[in-house]
Structure formats: structure tokens, C-alpha cells
Design a protein around this motif. Sequence first.
Motif, PDB file in Angstrom:
ATOM      1  N   TRP A   1      37.515  65.342   9.006  1.00  0.00           N
ATOM      2  CA  TRP A   1      36.151  65.572   8.538  1.00  0.00           C
ATOM      3  C   TRP A   1      35.533  64.359   7.852  1.00  0.00           C
ATOM      4  O   TRP A   1      34.322  64.327   7.637  1.00  0.00           O
ATOM      5  CB  TRP A   1      36.137  66.757   7.579  1.00  0.00           C
ATOM      6  CG  TRP A   1      37.146  66.627   6.471  1.00  0.00           C
ATOM      7  CD1 TRP A   1      38.415  67.133   6.474  1.00  0.00           C
ATOM      8  CD2 TRP A   1      36.998  65.926   5.243  1.00  0.00           C
ATOM      9  NE1 TRP A   1      39.065  66.781   5.302  1.00  0.00           N
ATOM     10  CE2 TRP A   1      38.217  66.043   4.533  1.00  0.00           C
ATOM     11  CE3 TRP A   1      35.968  65.203   4.666  1.00  0.00           C
ATOM     12  CZ2 TRP A   1      38.416  65.470   3.283  1.00  0.00           C
ATOM     13  CZ3 TRP A   1      36.169  64.631   3.418  1.00  0.00           C
ATOM     14  CH2 TRP A   1      37.388  64.781   2.741  1.00  0.00           C
TER      15      TRP A   1
ATOM     16  N   LYS B   1      31.969  62.624   8.584  1.00  0.00           N
ATOM     17  CA  LYS B   1      31.161  63.554   9.384  1.00  0.00           C
ATOM     18  C   LYS B   1      30.015  64.104   8.531  1.00  0.00           C
ATOM     19  O   LYS B   1      30.185  64.392   7.348  1.00  0.00           O
ATOM     20  CB  LYS B   1      32.008  64.719   9.899  1.00  0.00           C
ATOM     21  CG  LYS B   1      33.203  64.313  10.738  1.00  0.00           C
ATOM     22  CD  LYS B   1      32.760  63.737  12.073  1.00  0.00           C
ATOM     23  CE  LYS B   1      33.846  63.597  13.081  1.00  0.00           C
ATOM     24  NZ  LYS B   1      34.901  62.682  12.825  1.00  0.00           N
ATOM     25  N   GLU B   2      28.869  64.246   9.139  1.00  0.00           N
ATOM     26  CA  GLU B   2      27.685  64.737   8.428  1.00  0.00           C
ATOM     27  C   GLU B   2      27.875  66.155   7.882  1.00  0.00           C
ATOM     28  O   GLU B   2      27.364  66.489   6.820  1.00  0.00           O
ATOM     29  CB  GLU B   2      26.461  64.688   9.345  1.00  0.00           C
ATOM     30  CG  GLU B   2      26.027  63.290   9.709  1.00  0.00           C
ATOM     31  CD  GLU B   2      25.545  62.473   8.520  1.00  0.00           C
ATOM     32  OE1 GLU B   2      24.851  63.041   7.647  1.00  0.00           O
ATOM     33  OE2 GLU B   2      25.864  61.279   8.458  1.00  0.00           O
ATOM     34  N   TYR B   3      28.606  67.002   8.600  1.00  0.00           N
ATOM     35  CA  TYR B   3      28.753  68.398   8.169  1.00  0.00           C
ATOM     36  C   TYR B   3      29.598  68.549   6.900  1.00  0.00           C
ATOM     37  O   TYR B   3      29.589  69.599   6.279  1.00  0.00           O
ATOM     38  CB  TYR B   3      29.349  69.268   9.273  1.00  0.00           C
ATOM     39  CG  TYR B   3      30.764  68.921   9.684  1.00  0.00           C
ATOM     40  CD1 TYR B   3      31.861  69.306   8.924  1.00  0.00           C
ATOM     41  CD2 TYR B   3      30.996  68.200  10.850  1.00  0.00           C
ATOM     42  CE1 TYR B   3      33.153  68.983   9.308  1.00  0.00           C
ATOM     43  CE2 TYR B   3      32.281  67.877  11.239  1.00  0.00           C
ATOM     44  CZ  TYR B   3      33.353  68.275  10.466  1.00  0.00           C
ATOM     45  OH  TYR B   3      34.627  67.955  10.846  1.00  0.00           O
ATOM     46  N   SER B   4      30.307  67.514   6.499  1.00  0.00           N
ATOM     47  CA  SER B   4      31.182  67.624   5.337  1.00  0.00           C
ATOM     48  C   SER B   4      30.523  67.188   4.029  1.00  0.00           C
ATOM     49  O   SER B   4      31.122  67.301   2.964  1.00  0.00           O
ATOM     50  CB  SER B   4      32.458  66.815   5.549  1.00  0.00           C
ATOM     51  OG  SER B   4      32.179  65.427   5.566  1.00  0.00           O
TER      52      SER B   4
ATOM     53  N   PHE C   1      26.538  67.097   1.979  1.00  0.00           N
ATOM     54  CA  PHE C   1      25.099  67.303   1.913  1.00  0.00           C
ATOM     55  C   PHE C   1      24.678  67.151   0.462  1.00  0.00           C
ATOM     56  O   PHE C   1      25.221  67.821  -0.417  1.00  0.00           O
ATOM     57  CB  PHE C   1      24.724  68.698   2.429  1.00  0.00           C
ATOM     58  CG  PHE C   1      23.299  69.062   2.166  1.00  0.00           C
ATOM     59  CD1 PHE C   1      22.269  68.455   2.850  1.00  0.00           C
ATOM     60  CD2 PHE C   1      22.983  70.020   1.216  1.00  0.00           C
ATOM     61  CE1 PHE C   1      20.948  68.785   2.601  1.00  0.00           C
ATOM     62  CE2 PHE C   1      21.665  70.368   0.967  1.00  0.00           C
ATOM     63  CZ  PHE C   1      20.647  69.742   1.655  1.00  0.00           C
TER      64      PHE C   1
ATOM     65  N   ASN D   1      28.182  66.542  -3.799  1.00  0.00           N
ATOM     66  CA  ASN D   1      28.087  67.346  -2.577  1.00  0.00           C
ATOM     67  C   ASN D   1      27.537  68.731  -2.910  1.00  0.00           C
ATOM     68  O   ASN D   1      28.167  69.505  -3.626  1.00  0.00           O
ATOM     69  CB  ASN D   1      29.470  67.477  -1.929  1.00  0.00           C
ATOM     70  CG  ASN D   1      29.391  68.000  -0.507  1.00  0.00           C
ATOM     71  OD1 ASN D   1      28.357  68.433  -0.040  1.00  0.00           O
ATOM     72  ND2 ASN D   1      30.517  67.956   0.180  1.00  0.00           N
TER      73      ASN D   1
ATOM     74  N   LEU E   1      26.984  70.983  -0.607  1.00  0.00           N
ATOM     75  CA  LEU E   1      27.378  71.864   0.480  1.00  0.00           C
ATOM     76  C   LEU E   1      27.951  73.182  -0.031  1.00  0.00           C
ATOM     77  O   LEU E   1      27.677  74.247   0.508  1.00  0.00           O
ATOM     78  CB  LEU E   1      28.394  71.152   1.374  1.00  0.00           C
ATOM     79  CG  LEU E   1      28.759  71.839   2.674  1.00  0.00           C
ATOM     80  CD1 LEU E   1      27.526  71.970   3.571  1.00  0.00           C
ATOM     81  CD2 LEU E   1      29.830  71.041   3.391  1.00  0.00           C
TER      82      LEU E   1
ATOM     83  N   TYR F   1      36.091  68.092   0.315  1.00  0.00           N
ATOM     84  CA  TYR F   1      35.727  68.997   1.406  1.00  0.00           C
ATOM     85  C   TYR F   1      36.977  69.618   2.039  1.00  0.00           C
ATOM     86  O   TYR F   1      37.055  70.830   2.230  1.00  0.00           O
ATOM     87  CB  TYR F   1      34.917  68.254   2.477  1.00  0.00           C
ATOM     88  CG  TYR F   1      34.619  69.090   3.692  1.00  0.00           C
ATOM     89  CD1 TYR F   1      33.516  69.922   3.717  1.00  0.00           C
ATOM     90  CD2 TYR F   1      35.450  69.047   4.809  1.00  0.00           C
ATOM     91  CE1 TYR F   1      33.238  70.699   4.827  1.00  0.00           C
ATOM     92  CE2 TYR F   1      35.181  69.817   5.927  1.00  0.00           C
ATOM     93  CZ  TYR F   1      34.074  70.637   5.926  1.00  0.00           C
ATOM     94  OH  TYR F   1      33.816  71.423   7.034  1.00  0.00           O
TER      95      TYR F   1
ATOM     96  N   THR G   1      37.920  73.692   2.148  1.00  0.00           N
ATOM     97  CA  THR G   1      38.087  74.396   3.420  1.00  0.00           C
ATOM     98  C   THR G   1      39.556  74.749   3.668  1.00  0.00           C
ATOM     99  O   THR G   1      39.857  75.728   4.349  1.00  0.00           O
ATOM    100  CB  THR G   1      37.522  73.593   4.599  1.00  0.00           C
ATOM    101  OG1 THR G   1      38.164  72.310   4.660  1.00  0.00           O
ATOM    102  CG2 THR G   1      36.010  73.422   4.463  1.00  0.00           C
TER     103      THR G   1
END
Length: 102
Positions: free
Chosen positions: A6, A9-12, A14, A34, A36, A75, A79
Amino acid sequence: MAGEYWEGKEYSFFSHKECEFFPCHKGADPQDFNCLFCYCPLYALGDKCGGNFKYTEKGLKDCTGCLLPHKRRNYGYVTGKYQELAKLMDEIRSVKANDKQE
């Protein structure tokens, strides 16, 4: 040594710098904050979340001193705890099912 799947990566990551509360924890690094996991998915794990929390006099979990879900590097940790959350939910469903049978 290769990084985690991860990393980068952009999804990890915000960071919602336009949020009225950004950053919502005192002492946080705005460049590494973050958003997220704005509402921490690990809260339900109680004392097994791994974060820096305390319990109030009323027995409520106070996470205002915790930055664990808000650091870019965590992250994978957050997860990685999803299996524990799933197990907890299964245990709760099992107890409820047993209560209905009685």
C-alpha cells in the motif's frame, strides 16, 4: 527491501486540509496527518487497539491523545486489524443468537 503493497498508493492516505477541524489532534504533523480513518475503526477493539488512549472516569474510551490511525505509516497496521474486528463481530453475533434461543 521492498515496501508494503500500500505504500505510495493514493488510497492509503487522504489529508482533508480544508476540514474545519484539521488537524483534529493536538501536536499532529499536518503534512503527515491521514484523515482516511477519521473515525477510528479500531475503537471497538477496546484495549487491544494498540493506540494511545485512556479511559475516562465514566469508563468511556478517550482517544484524543492517539495519533495511530492518523499517521501515514500506520495504514497497514489499521487494515491489518480488520480480522480481529471481524472475529469480534462474529462473537457478538454468536452471543446474540444464543440469547434469542434461550
